[in-house]
Design a protein around this motif. Sequence first.
Motif, short mmCIF file in Angstrom:
data_model
loop_
_atom_site.label_atom_id
_atom_site.label_comp_id
_atom_site.label_asym_id
_atom_site.label_seq_id
_atom_site.Cartn_x
_atom_site.Cartn_y
_atom_site.Cartn_z
N LEU A 163 5.91 40.93 -1.92
CA LEU A 163 7.30 40.70 -2.30
C LEU A 163 8.25 41.53 -1.44
N LEU A 164 7.83 42.77 -1.14
CA LEU A 164 8.71 43.71 -0.44
C LEU A 164 8.68 43.57 1.07
N ALA A 165 7.77 42.74 1.59
CA ALA A 165 7.55 42.69 3.03
C ALA A 165 8.81 42.33 3.82
N ALA A 166 9.67 41.51 3.20
CA ALA A 166 10.86 41.05 3.93
C ALA A 166 11.95 42.11 3.97
N GLY A 167 11.78 43.23 3.27
CA GLY A 167 12.81 44.28 3.26
C GLY A 167 13.15 44.67 1.83
N PRO A 168 14.07 45.62 1.67
CA PRO A 168 14.41 46.11 0.33
C PRO A 168 15.03 45.01 -0.53
N LEU A 169 14.72 45.03 -1.81
CA LEU A 169 15.20 43.99 -2.71
C LEU A 169 16.15 44.56 -3.75
N LYS A 170 17.17 43.77 -4.09
CA LYS A 170 18.12 44.22 -5.12
C LYS A 170 17.74 43.63 -6.47
N ARG A 171 17.79 42.31 -6.58
CA ARG A 171 17.57 41.67 -7.88
C ARG A 171 16.25 40.94 -7.89
N VAL A 172 15.35 41.37 -8.79
CA VAL A 172 14.03 40.76 -8.85
C VAL A 172 13.78 40.19 -10.25
N LEU A 173 13.35 38.93 -10.29
CA LEU A 173 12.96 38.28 -11.53
C LEU A 173 11.45 38.36 -11.68
N GLU A 174 10.99 38.85 -12.83
CA GLU A 174 9.55 38.87 -13.10
C GLU A 174 9.28 37.93 -14.28
N ILE A 175 8.30 37.03 -14.11
CA ILE A 175 7.91 36.17 -15.23
C ILE A 175 6.57 36.66 -15.75
N GLY A 176 6.53 37.03 -17.03
CA GLY A 176 5.30 37.56 -17.64
C GLY A 176 5.31 39.08 -17.68
N THR A 177 6.16 39.65 -18.55
CA THR A 177 6.24 41.11 -18.67
C THR A 177 4.90 41.70 -19.10
N GLY A 178 4.21 41.00 -20.01
CA GLY A 178 2.94 41.52 -20.54
C GLY A 178 3.13 42.91 -21.11
N CYS A 179 2.32 43.86 -20.67
CA CYS A 179 2.45 45.24 -21.18
C CYS A 179 3.52 46.02 -20.44
N GLY A 180 4.04 45.47 -19.33
CA GLY A 180 5.14 46.12 -18.63
C GLY A 180 4.71 46.98 -17.44
N TYR A 181 3.44 47.01 -17.12
CA TYR A 181 3.00 47.87 -16.02
C TYR A 181 3.55 47.41 -14.67
N GLN A 182 3.37 46.12 -14.38
CA GLN A 182 3.92 45.60 -13.11
C GLN A 182 5.45 45.77 -13.09
N THR A 183 6.07 45.62 -14.24
CA THR A 183 7.52 45.80 -14.35
C THR A 183 7.91 47.22 -13.92
N ALA A 184 7.14 48.21 -14.38
CA ALA A 184 7.42 49.62 -14.05
C ALA A 184 7.29 49.85 -12.55
N VAL A 185 6.23 49.30 -11.97
CA VAL A 185 5.99 49.48 -10.53
C VAL A 185 7.15 48.86 -9.74
N LEU A 186 7.54 47.65 -10.12
CA LEU A 186 8.66 46.99 -9.44
C LEU A 186 9.96 47.79 -9.60
N ALA A 187 10.20 48.27 -10.83
CA ALA A 187 11.47 48.94 -11.12
C ALA A 187 11.66 50.20 -10.27
N LYS A 188 10.55 50.80 -9.85
CA LYS A 188 10.65 52.00 -9.01
C LYS A 188 10.89 51.66 -7.54
N LEU A 189 10.82 50.38 -7.20
CA LEU A 189 10.92 49.99 -5.79
C LEU A 189 12.11 49.07 -5.48
N VAL A 190 12.74 48.53 -6.51
CA VAL A 190 13.88 47.63 -6.28
C VAL A 190 15.06 48.10 -7.13
#
Length: 219
Positions: A81-108
């Motif tokens: 996801l990040l390969a094209a450069g820094p991202l501002k607004r990211v949509l995640e489908i499938g929060t689940g337990c929120g782990y991937q959400t946490a990882v993304l939130a620290k990078l975008v």
Amino acid sequence: MSHRIQGIGMTSRRTRERMAQRIAEQGVNNRKVLEVMCDVPRHIFVDDALASRAYEDTALPIGFNQTISQPYIVAKMTELLLAAGPLKRVLEIGTGCGYQTAVLAKLVEHVFSVERILPLQQKAKLTLRELKIDNISFRHDDGGWGWELKAPFDGILVAAAPTELPMMLLEQMAVGGVMVIPIGKYGRQELQRVTRTPEGYEVEELEMVNFVPFLSGME
Ligand code: SAH
């Protein structure tokens, strides 16, 4: 920091560093992604009984027939996801337990996360609040609709597998935006990266993966 977050033994930072090392050996090179995987305490996203297994490279049950994604896959999808450069607004489908959400939130800049199972979403919110991560907006809905009011998105990450690319998600991508998504039938799907260009969409077909199905409606 609380003891639960800090972890000891099998849930310590050293265990996370070993996990990140294994992920790097599997071909994930993005240093920022690997650093975040060392930081985020994955064990607090699973039940206490499974905490000691949180850093194995495997998916684990989180209830409601769903699983927390395998660490390698979380890292790989984030890197793609990040390969094209820094991202501002990211949509995640499938929060689940929120782990991937946490990882993304620290990078975008901001994550918009949609989950169709309400109790999972509620638990994820509590865990992410405990970690004091606050650049996330949550929505309880069928992610097949995307989040039209907040579109367009520079990045979309889908953590469950539909059999074909969801039209509404394609429409909610910004030009230049990327979507990382598993596509295919249960048990055997192909990870794809879609890039929106001024002319249309480019699809890259990547590795084979194994995700839970993308379901419609809400629970
Ligand atoms: N990244 C998450 C993955 C959880 S599994 C984690 O590591 O915990 C996939 C999640 O997608 C499940 O929580 C499931 O309920 C959710 N899901 C499946 N189809 C969905 C849809 N159409 N809309 C929103 N969420 C969906």
